[in-house]
Design a protein around this motif. Structure first.
Motif, short mmCIF file in Angstrom:
data_model
loop_
_atom_site.label_atom_id
_atom_site.label_comp_id
_atom_site.label_asym_id
_atom_site.label_seq_id
_atom_site.Cartn_x
_atom_site.Cartn_y
_atom_site.Cartn_z
N VAL B 273 -9.37 5.31 -7.38
CA VAL B 273 -10.06 4.27 -6.61
C VAL B 273 -9.32 2.95 -6.81
CG1 VAL B 273 -12.23 3.11 -6.20
CG2 VAL B 273 -12.24 5.41 -7.06
N LEU B 274 -9.00 2.71 -8.05
CA LEU B 274 -8.30 1.50 -8.44
C LEU B 274 -6.96 1.36 -7.71
CD1 LEU B 274 -9.22 0.85 -11.88
CD2 LEU B 274 -6.93 0.18 -11.45
N ILE B 277 -7.60 0.61 -3.98
CA ILE B 277 -8.06 -0.76 -3.77
C ILE B 277 -6.94 -1.75 -4.06
CG2 ILE B 277 -9.63 -2.52 -4.61
CD1 ILE B 277 -11.26 -0.55 -3.42
N VAL B 348 -10.62 -7.36 -6.52
CA VAL B 348 -11.88 -7.14 -5.80
C VAL B 348 -12.53 -8.47 -5.44
CG1 VAL B 348 -14.14 -6.05 -5.86
CG2 VAL B 348 -12.24 -4.96 -7.00
N PRO B 352 -10.11 -8.56 -1.39
CA PRO B 352 -10.70 -7.23 -1.22
C PRO B 352 -9.80 -6.30 -0.41
CG PRO B 352 -12.23 -8.95 -0.62
CD PRO B 352 -10.92 -9.60 -0.80
#
Lengths: 338, 388
Positions: B273-274, B277, B348, B352
């Protein structure tokens, strides 16, 4: 019968820990609408408050050991013992209860700081982004703890007076052989006390009622001229205190290490989901329920029938609940349902 | 909005040629960065594949899965079993891994996609934890529990034996029809597979199917009002991304024939996920960039200790050097994940859209400087907030 009784007790005990963490998660979700993946890390930091306290109390100096007469020997003596003698060692012995007192302001401060500096910017963002940023925060907190305390679990012991086990069997008419560790009984009692005080705080004080009103309808409460945002900040701090206290009290049961938070986080999220997001009663009920289910499924008799059930029971229950009743056992209608 | 347009085949071709050139010449241009050794470059490729696949689900549909490490694990286990039972050739291993992880993804996706939002995340998380716990405990006959699944001399390797390849004195190494599965040849195998899988991802992005996934992300309700049943599309995306993860897992097993349960833990899902993103979810090249950078950071920074740091900063006066070393040292070496966590949070919070959005902003800023400032800048600002 004895075995079943003990399993129930075990389950309640474990469930107490789950319920305490889940309570904080639900509180934060219900008030701020934030999905906080750093909540487990807060629990872990609570546990490390106790570790720090122990480190401070046992600060030592090398002193000549008088019991050795033949040659010069030195031993580590804590300052407290050096200065106050037996009173000092008694203080050291009570490190966990002392940490409870210390950790309340620490955790409250930490929680409020976290909310003010980070979480509040995420009220309006999507839940995915909330998860991601708090997940990042959890990594940071856990790595910080690892830097300061190392990667190994650090045991903290309960006071000597409650070492050993209570003959709980003889109290209620079961066999004398049924015993249960004192500290874990205390933990159970403690979790019940904390849970009921959170509930009474929210139900019987005006402050708490306003918060609950804010949970139900934020805009109207704001229109009444109440600074609901500040109350929610404090609620976040309270959630941190609850998790922190659970962590402090859990240290004699399970020596804390840096990834404890992540381990408990997943479990407590499952608890929250099973209980119903946003429902405090649900979180508590599901915590105890899942604790008991888990401890029953780890009985050898059960494992003989379904091997591995103890490892997955919680997740299995979560999956079944989510699929059949997406709002959880006691979830409010319409909260994150779709 | 530029990436929602359907690109022309010609643009796609240019894209692919540039990417292939960049990937295949990696051993050359990574030299100055000290990353041009095969082990690390293989990791770039493998996690690149993982992230590109993950992006098909998360980037296009916005469904945040926290369980993709399970598919990586399934892929690894399958590949190692294929090495043990059939042949050291990687082709059957990869095929089996993709098929099996696809099936597994179908199973999990079928159930998990009944819910959306946070419930979907928790469901995938629960399934992944279940698989992880099972891999550790009950499934020991298949997964070899804590020790992890390893090759052994006495493995049957039916196909190899039939072809007359006998085990040598050491453990056999993986191969692709004679090409060694480790080292530089291993890197090139991974690189070619990455290029192919990237091409497939590109086609998916620019296909009507990809557009439907984007439509689901932007407004699922409206999508169903227009008459589309969204779940089959979601499930397909989920399965495809699971297959990518399985492929990545099998390549991991190719470079190092060992599969362990820790690859399936939920924090390992967090890693992908990191990466996605970090690079920029929903963009084509972003996840690749994110995977590469994170693996690079991991590799470089986790090797830094105080001595190395002192040497790096040796051009500074001594006192400044000491202070800086003291400040930086918690963030590198053992604690490099701290740096990772901080970077992740910053991304984040402030960006984003990930690195790709950052690059886009820089590019626009440069382009606008040449033109009339007022009107272009304001419309771009609007544009970027819309994206965020």
């Amino acid at each position: 019968m004895d075995a079943i009784f003990l399993q129930i007790l075990n389950g309640l005990d474990k469930g107490g820990a789950y319920a305490l963490i889940a309570l904080g998660l639900t509180l934060v979700f219900g008030t701020l609408g934030v999905v906080n993946f750093a909540h487990g890390a807060i629990f872990m930091i609570g546990a490390f408050c106790a570790v720090t306290m122990e480190k401070i109390l046992t600060l030592s100096v090398k002193v000549k050991d008088p019991s050795v007469t033949f040659f010069d020997a030195y031993k580590e003596t804590p300052y407290l013992e050096l200065w106050f003698g037996d009173t000092g060692s008694a203080i050291i012995d009570w490190v966990v209860p002392i940490s409870i007192v210390i950790s309340i302001p620490v955790m409250l401060g930490l929680g409020i700081l976290m909310e003010r500096s980070l979480i509040r910017y995420f009220y309006k963002r999507s839940h995915a982004e909330q998860i991601l940023v708090t997940f990042g925060l959890a990594i940071v907190l856990q790595e910080l703890v690892k830097t300061f305390f190392g990667a190994n679990p650090i045991p903290v012991s309960a006071p000597d007076i409650v070492a050993g086990s209570a003959a709980i069997g003889s109290w209620i008419g079961l066999s004398d052989a049924v015993v249960y560790p004192w500290w874990r009984l205390i933990y159970l009692l403690f979790s019940v006390v904390i849970i009921s005080s959170v509930f009474s705080f929210l139900n019987f004080t005006t402050w708490g009622m306003v918060v609950r009103a804010g949970m139900a309808d934020r805009a109207t409460v704001e229109l009444l001229g109440i600074n609901i945002e500040r109350r929610f900040t404090i609620v976040f701090g309270l959630a941190a205190v609850v998790a922190g206290l659970a962590g402090v009290m859990y240290t004699p049961v399970l020596p804390p290490d840096y990834h404890q938070g992540m381990d408990f986080l997943v479990l407590s999220f499952v608890v929250v989901v099973v209980g119903g997001m946003g429902s405090l009663r649900g979180a508590v009920a599901a915590g105890f329920l899942l604790g008991i289910l888990q401890s029953f499924s780890s009985m050898t008799e059960v494992k003989a029938i379904i091997p591995g059930i103890d490892q997955i029971i919680i997740y299995l229950v979560a999956v079944i609940i989510l699929l059949t009743r997406p709002r959880g056992l006691m979830g409010r209608r319409g909260v994150m349902e779709n | 909005m530029s990436n929602t347009q359907i690109a022309t085949p010609r643009q796609d071709l240019i894209y692919m040629v540039v990417l292939s050139a960049v990937v295949l010449t990696m051993p050359l241009w990574l030299q100055p960065f000290g990353a041009a050794y095969p082990d690390l470059m293989q990791k770039f490729m493998i996690f690149g594949i993982f992230a590109v696949g993950y992006n098909i689900l998360f980037g296009l549909t916005g469904y945040l899965s926290f369980g993709h490490a399970a598919f990586l694990g399934v892929g690894s286990y399958t590949a190692v079993w294929s090495f043990k039972l059939l042949s050291m050739n990687v082709v059957p291993a990869i095929i089996f891994a993709i098929v099996l992880s696809g099936l597994f993804a179908w199973l999990i996706g079928y159930v998990s996609l009944r819910r959306s939002g946070i419930y979907f995340s928790i469901l995938t998380l629960a399934f992944a934890q279940m698989s992880y716990n099972l891999a550790y405990s009950v499934l020991t006959p298949i997964t070899n529990g804590e020790t992890g699944l390893q090759l052994a001399q006495a493995d049957p390797r039916v196909l190899d034996r039939m072809a007359g390849i006998e085990a040598t004195s050491g453990l056999p190494s993986t191969n692709l029809f004679g090409l060694d599965g480790t080292g530089y040849t291993g890197f090139y195998i991974c690189a070619v597979i990455l290029i192919i899988s990237f091409f497939i991802a590109l086609r998916i992005f620019h296909s009507p199917f990809g557009l439907k996934l984007r439509a689901i992300k932007s407004n699922q309700t409206r999508m169903s009002y227009t008459g589309y049943h969204t779940r089959p599309y979601l499930l397909t995306a989920f399965i495809i991304s699971g297959m990518y993860a399985g492929l990545a897992g099998s390549l991991l097993a190719m470079t190092d024939p060992l599969a362990g349960a820790e690859r399936m833990q939920w924090t390992a899902s967090g890693e992908v996920v990191l990466m996605t993103i970090f690079g920029g979810a929903g963009t084509l090249i972003g996840p690749l960039l994110g995977a590469g950078l994170i693996k690079y950071l991991e590799n470089i920074f986790s090797a830094f200790n105080d001595t190395v740091l002192h040497n790096v900063l040796s051009f500074l006066p001594d006192w400044l050097n000491n202070i800086l070393t003291a400040i930086i040292s918690p963030f590198v070496g053992e604690g490099w994940q701290l740096l990772l966590g901080i970077v992740f949070m910053l991304i984040v919070i402030f960006l984003p859209g990930g690195l790709m959005e950052g690059l886009g902003k820089i590019r626009r800023a440069i382009r606008d400087r040449g033109q009339k400032p007022a009107d272009g800048a304001s419309s771009d600002k609007q544009h970027s907030t819309e994206e965020a």
